[in-house]
Design an enzyme around this catalytic site. Structure first.
Site, PDB file in Angstrom:
ATOM      1  N   ASP A  52       0.816  -1.229   0.000  1.00  0.00           N
ATOM      2  CA  ASP A  52       0.000   0.000   0.000  1.00  0.00           C
ATOM      3  C   ASP A  52       0.845   1.273   0.000  1.00  0.00           C
ATOM      4  O   ASP A  52       0.587   2.195   0.790  1.00  0.00           O
ATOM      5  CB  ASP A  52      -0.926   0.034   1.231  1.00  0.00           C
ATOM      6  CG  ASP A  52      -1.684  -1.254   1.452  1.00  0.00           C
ATOM      7  OD1 ASP A  52      -1.967  -1.948   0.463  1.00  0.00           O
ATOM      8  OD2 ASP A  52      -2.005  -1.564   2.614  1.00  0.00           O
ATOM      9  N   GLU A 108     -11.159  -0.955  -3.740  1.00  0.00           N
ATOM     10  CA  GLU A 108     -10.531  -0.181  -2.672  1.00  0.00           C
ATOM     11  C   GLU A 108      -9.454   0.727  -3.252  1.00  0.00           C
ATOM     12  O   GLU A 108      -9.258   0.819  -4.459  1.00  0.00           O
ATOM     13  CB  GLU A 108      -9.907  -1.129  -1.644  1.00  0.00           C
ATOM     14  CG  GLU A 108      -8.843  -2.056  -2.219  1.00  0.00           C
ATOM     15  CD  GLU A 108      -8.434  -3.160  -1.265  1.00  0.00           C
ATOM     16  OE1 GLU A 108      -9.054  -3.283  -0.190  1.00  0.00           O
ATOM     17  OE2 GLU A 108      -7.499  -3.915  -1.606  1.00  0.00           O
TER      18      GLU A 108
END
Length: 465
Positions: A188, A355
């Site tokens: 991420d 997401e």
């Protein structure tokens, strides 16, 4: 003795207080990246795994490529503690002890494995050497006994000190790829520039159920050599309302201050995720919780999960917060960067969205990017849309980053983009399954170029090693 050479990635590690064997002095921080470990008591013998078991064997320039590969490890962020180190093989396994015998195994991410695969550096028997104390058995050190590697209780003898000391050398199998950009398991990644320098803020990975608790910051002037600035926020001591699931940080700046937006699991044990914000006077922290409570509560809006925050600041100085898994939401932040009008929150979920929303602007055109599918899937990928404002409406443009099986690259997603200061050169940072043995909880960070067509659409991004 070979000299350190040909190392393309340098990391400077800040110091931490760690539990060490009685009377031991903490060694200087180890250089991370590819290294080999030579025995002090038997020069010319190196730590090596044959099959799964660890031992010290002779390695020379005429040794086979397989022997050299088995004698090469990547020194990485400690799986159980950022103050210590773990040692990853070229095949993605980790050196660990089981019943005090050293071996290499796949990272399961559970606390027992992480502790067994983490070692704290202390000074070795001769200048420039290092001994490796077990993280969960601090009175034991890695030591070779009849050339087999064991985790033995420390003895105050010259023979033990020599047999438990190693010299880090240049790797027998030099790094031949340009990724991952930071050694170890990180996911991420949020990449940004402040003051002409690049900053990278990833999720610390390698934990079962993604249960990590802290964030680190890295910086670079060239996207190749990265300085490790250590832990910048730890849910344990620093956040009263969260103690796990430290996911997907993002950093923005306003008025000379820096704001870290992050996801967290509730300290009560509730599995509901919430968003927080922390503030610092430097892009490398330390950050402190700005509110003492979540910025976005997990139950505040119906549908979706409150994770994956991202902030985009437009040319007029207005900043917008984006977040959500399952449902994508956006809202303009107030000038304080830590509040917003909940009545103004919009749902902007595009088709295929899962997401990781990310917004940027180029030549007057706004880009909304996101990840599709599940991060545990090799088909995790990035798609995008374009629009005329930070809140849309958006025109879907399709998938732009996805797996490349011919190169063994899988699960490419949860990205961010950055423009090189003063240019129209753009880069994308993203995570993928660690190559070659990674999965949805053993992920690594990569950076590649992102180019545009003349009409402003993004060319397919080719993930590289």
């Amino acid at each position: 003795m070979r000299v350190l050479a040909g190392v393309t990635l340098s990391i400077l590690v800040t110091g931490f207080l760690v539990a060490l064997p009685a009377g031991a002095a903490q060694a200087a921080p180890l250089p991370t990246g590819a290294r080999s470990l030579e025995s002090i008591s038997y020069p010319g013998r190196f730590v090596r795994h044959t099959g799964s078991l660890g031992q010290v064997d002779p390695v020379t320039s005429s040794s086979t490529a397989q022997v050299k590969r088995e004698a090469t490890f990547t020194v990485v962020n400690g799986l159980a503690s950022p103050a210590c180190y773990s040692f990853q093989t070229r095949d993605g396994l980790f050196l660990r002890h089981r019943d005090f015998r050293l071996r290499v195994d796949a990272n399961t991410g559970d606390p027992t494995f992480r502790g067994d695969a983490t070692f704290c550096a202390v000074d070795g028997s001769v200048s420039g050497s290092v001994a490796l104390a077990s993280y969960n058995y601090p009175d034991r050190r890695i030591r070779h006994r009849d050339f087999a590697l064991w985790l033995d209780a420390q003895q105050d003898t010259a023979a033990f000190r020599a047999d438990s000391s190693f010299r880090l050398t240049a790797p027998w199998t030099p790094k031949s790829t340009k990724g991952p950009v930071i050694p170890g398991l990180f996911a991420d990644p949020h990449i940004a520039t402040f003051g002409g320098r690049y900053y990278l803020y990833p999720t610390t990975d390698g934990y079962a159920s993604w249960s990590g608790t802290y964030y680190k910051a890295f910086s670079s002037t060239d996207l190749v050599n990265w300085t490790d600035h250590g832990v910048i926020l730890d849910h344990g001591p620093d956040v009263s309302w969260a103690d796990n699931s430290a996911w997907a940080p993002a950093v923005a700046t306003r008025g000379g201050r820096y704001y870290l937006y992050f996801s967290g699991g509730a300290a009560s044990g509730n599995t509901t995720k919430q968003l927080g914000v922390a503030v610092a006077d430097s892009p490398t922290g330390p950050f402190r919780d700005a509110l003492g409570r979540p910025l976005v509560r997990g139950d505040q809006f119906s549908g979706g999960q409150a994770i994956d925050p991202m902030v985009f600041t437009d040319d007029d100085g207005e900043s917008y917060l984006y977040w959500g898994q399952g449902v994508a939401r956006a809202v303009r932040l107030n000038a304080d960067m830590v509040s917003f009008d909940a009545a103004q929150v919009r749902v902007i979920t595009p088709s295929g969205y899962n997401e990781a929303p990310f917004v940027f602007k180029r030549n007057g055109l706004y880009y909304l990017m996101w990840s599709e599918n599940d991060t545990r899937s090799e088909d995790y990928r990035v798609a995008y849309a374009t629009g005329s404002s930070p809140l849309g409406p958006w025109t879907a443009r399709g998938v732009v980053l996805q797996k490349r099986l011919d190169a063994g690259i899988k699960g490419t997603g949860h990205h961010s983009v950055v423009r090189a200061p003063g240019t129209d050169t753009w880069y994308v940072a993203y995570h993928r399954f660690a190559v070659p043995a990674g999965n949805g909880t053993n992920r690594e960070t990569a950076i590649d170029r992102m180019d545009f067509n003349s009409d402003g659409t993004i060319r397919p991004i080719v993930p590289t090693l």
